[in-house]
Write an enzyme that holds these catalytic residues in place. Structure first.
Site, mmCIF file in Angstrom:
data_model
loop_
_atom_site.group_PDB
_atom_site.id
_atom_site.type_symbol
_atom_site.label_atom_id
_atom_site.label_comp_id
_atom_site.label_asym_id
_atom_site.label_seq_id
_atom_site.Cartn_x
_atom_site.Cartn_y
_atom_site.Cartn_z
ATOM 1 N N CYS A 125 2.081 0.284 8.156
ATOM 2 C CA CYS A 125 1.971 1.758 8.062
ATOM 3 C C CYS A 125 2.671 2.297 9.197
ATOM 4 O O CYS A 125 2.753 2.492 9.482
ATOM 5 C CB CYS A 125 1.121 2.140 6.507
ATOM 6 S SG CYS A 125 0.748 3.486 5.614
ATOM 7 N N HIS A 143 -0.454 -2.757 3.050
ATOM 8 C CA HIS A 143 -1.059 -3.110 2.988
ATOM 9 C C HIS A 143 -1.384 -3.828 3.007
ATOM 10 O O HIS A 143 -1.070 -4.361 1.166
ATOM 11 C CB HIS A 143 -2.446 -1.568 2.476
ATOM 12 C CG HIS A 143 -1.819 -0.365 3.777
ATOM 13 N ND1 HIS A 143 -2.652 -0.521 4.922
ATOM 14 C CD2 HIS A 143 -1.256 0.872 3.393
ATOM 15 C CE1 HIS A 143 -2.316 1.180 5.718
ATOM 16 N NE2 HIS A 143 -1.533 1.073 4.749
#
Length: 545
Positions: A358, A483
């Protein structure tokens, strides 16, 4: 009628979350439909539910303890700190604005900066937040027999009692009995418990029906005289002393509890094992992405401080840049400390795997653009330059998705001549075409310039709205918006086996140690808590009052 019991603490990190998880598991095993509920949570560790809504990771663990899927109603208010006393406000899973909790703010007196920052008016926030708490609690009551509630911080913050929705305000809405948890490992547990009761008004104090002393090491007989005196002072019973639970492998809720992840293992100098370095970014978020590595008994997870890195980084076998709440500011800190140059050297000299997740993925690229100042005051910053990508913040909202992708290797262009230059192929060739899952929580978009895409998206967004791919790779450097990528055992197993092979260690297959360890840890926790507490008394609080 659905019964509610609330667990509050004398302070943050007193153990409320795990006591709630334990009680969820205990009553689930007894045949009840149980749900966790935390009205308001402040955390940078969040998760995407099946509704594609955002909640705190702690309620995800508690839902797992209750053997149910997490939903947005289990955490209707999530506050994500942004720095400078401001937090992003997530109401029932969706971002609605920002709130400065350190100043009184009336929108009729808004400055242009307040408007640009999408700052929420105090009265508007109280109305919206309270409505969400009531609505979510009522929805859970329709589905479950028991709701185990969790407070936030301490109920004795008397300056915050008016308008409170995190502790006594939530207990009042639910008409819940409350148990207070004190952390004896920090010291001063008797004073913190007695002080909490002293600061509560009569109405709030009347809801407290018992006390739990948590994280005790030693002989319980030594506490007897203190407990007797405490019970005389607070006029409620101590329901048990929960011993310090060693070696539980469960997700941490926030960075206040982020610790060295190799604490459960004892590797001696010279032991041949894998060392995964994790850069502890100043604005680190969703660091639970690295938890699965903790369950691998030949892996040491080593946290690397941005301004104290040299000793710990020199012998790592792989490096992870985790998520961050602010990638533009964090890359600036990496440059200031010199760690950015050290990472570049490490990539060039040793060719170890370097992975960004991310915000960490964005940092690996050439540049990050933020012309609308969604993250910081910087228009643009240079990244590490290890991936030929560029990222920017141009979305109106946030991507919140549970996502699915496939490993897709371009076998036509794969050459065995230089394994290190084709590390992605070398690592993942055995699982080409296999599915990977994760969840997305990002406002940025990323464009691939010279780097190749990491995964083909089947469900989700990935790099940008017009793309079919997530992430990127180039040689030994990888990045992804997913994630939970290492929760996929096929990804983690092949990644670690590649390193094991290079170090002369035996490759591993078989069951996923992470899934097994989390379940075993929840069972262990529930057994410890059930044995330690007066469950007959707690049963009466839930079912008879």
């Amino acid at each position: 009628m659905t019964k509610c019991l609330m667990i509050q603490g004398t302070a943050s990190n007193a153990g409320k979350s795990l006591i709630v998880a334990a009680l969820c598991r205990i009553y689930t095993k007894r045949g009840y439909k149980v749900a966790p509920f935390k009205s308001q949570n402040m955390s940078l560790n969040s998760y995407t539910t099946k509704e594609n809504k955002e909640i705190a990771i702690a309620q995800v663990l508690q839902a797992k303890a209750a053997n149910i899927d997490p939903t947005v109603d289990m955490n209707p208010i999530l506050l994500k700190p942004k720095g400078e006393s401001c937090s992003q406000v997530i109401i029932q899973g969706e971002a609605v604005g920002n709130k400065d909790f350190f100043r009184k703010y009336d929108k009729t007196k808004a400055t242009q900066k307040d408007i640009d920052n999408n700052l929420m008016d105090d009265e508007d926030y109280r109305i919206i937040a309270k409505e969400a708490v009531i609505d979510s609690l009522n929805k859970l009551k329709k589905e479950y027999d028991i709701i185990i509630m969790e407070g936030a911080g301490s109920p004795a913050e008397i300056n915050l009692r008016e308008g409170d929705l995190a502790n006594m305000g939530a207990a009042e809405i639910a008409d819940a009995n409350v148990l207070l948890v004190g952390d004896i490992d920090k010291g001063g547990v008797f004073a913190s418990i007695a002080g909490t009761f002293l600061l509560l008004d009569d109405a709030d104090r009347s809801r407290f029906k018992g006390v739990i002393i948590n994280k005790f090491r030693g002989k319980q007989e030594l506490l007897c005289s203190g407990i007797e005196r405490l019970e005389e002072i607070i006029e409620v019973p101590v329901l048990g002393i929960v011993p310090y639970a060693e070696n539980l492998q469960l997700p941490e809720e926030d960075s206040a509890s982020l610790k060295e992840h190799d604490w459960t293992k004892e590797f001696k100098e010279g032991d041949n094992h894998i060392i995964i370095g994790v850069v502890k970014l100043p604005k680190i978020a969703n660091f639970t992405d690295i938890d699965p590595f903790d369950t691998e008994d030949d892996v040491e997870v080593r946290m690397i401080e941005v301004y104290n890195y040299e000793e710990k980084i020199k012998d790592v076998d792989a490096l992870i840049l985790p998520g961050t709440r602010n990638s533009t500011e964090d890359i600036s800190e990496l440059e200031k400390s010199g760690l950015a140059d050290r990472i570049r050297e490490l990539s060039k000299e040793r060719k170890i795997p370097i992975i960004g997740i991310c915000g960490g993925y964005q940092i690996l690229g050439n540049r990050i653009y933020d012309k609308d100042h969604k993250e910081s005051k910087l228009d643009e910053v240079e990244g590490l330059g290890l991936l030929d990508i560029e990222s920017e913040f141009i979305r109106e909202g946030k991507i919140v998705k549970q996502s699915i992708a496939k490993v897709e290797i371009d076998t036509d262009n794969y050459s065995n001549q230089d394994n290190k230059e084709n590390m992605f192929h070398e690592i993942f060739s055995k699982i080409n075409g296999e599915e990977v899952t994760g969840y997305e929580l990002h406002e940025g978009t990323t464009n691939l310039i010279g780097a190749k895409p990491l995964f083909r998206i089947e469900k989700g967004i990935g790099n940008n709205d017009n793309d079919q791919f997530d992430g990127a790779y180039d040689g030994n450097v990888f990045g992804t918006y997913f994630h939970g990528i290492f929760n996929n055992y096929n990804i983690r197993r092949e990644f670690l086996n590649h390193i094991r092979k290079s170090k002369g260690l035996e490759e591993r297959t078989g069951e996923d140690p992470y899934e097994t360890s989390v379940e075993n840890s929840l069972e262990k926790l529930a057994n410890i808590v059930e044995e330690a507490l007066d469950m007959d008394y707690i049963d009466k609080l839930i079912f008879e009052e």
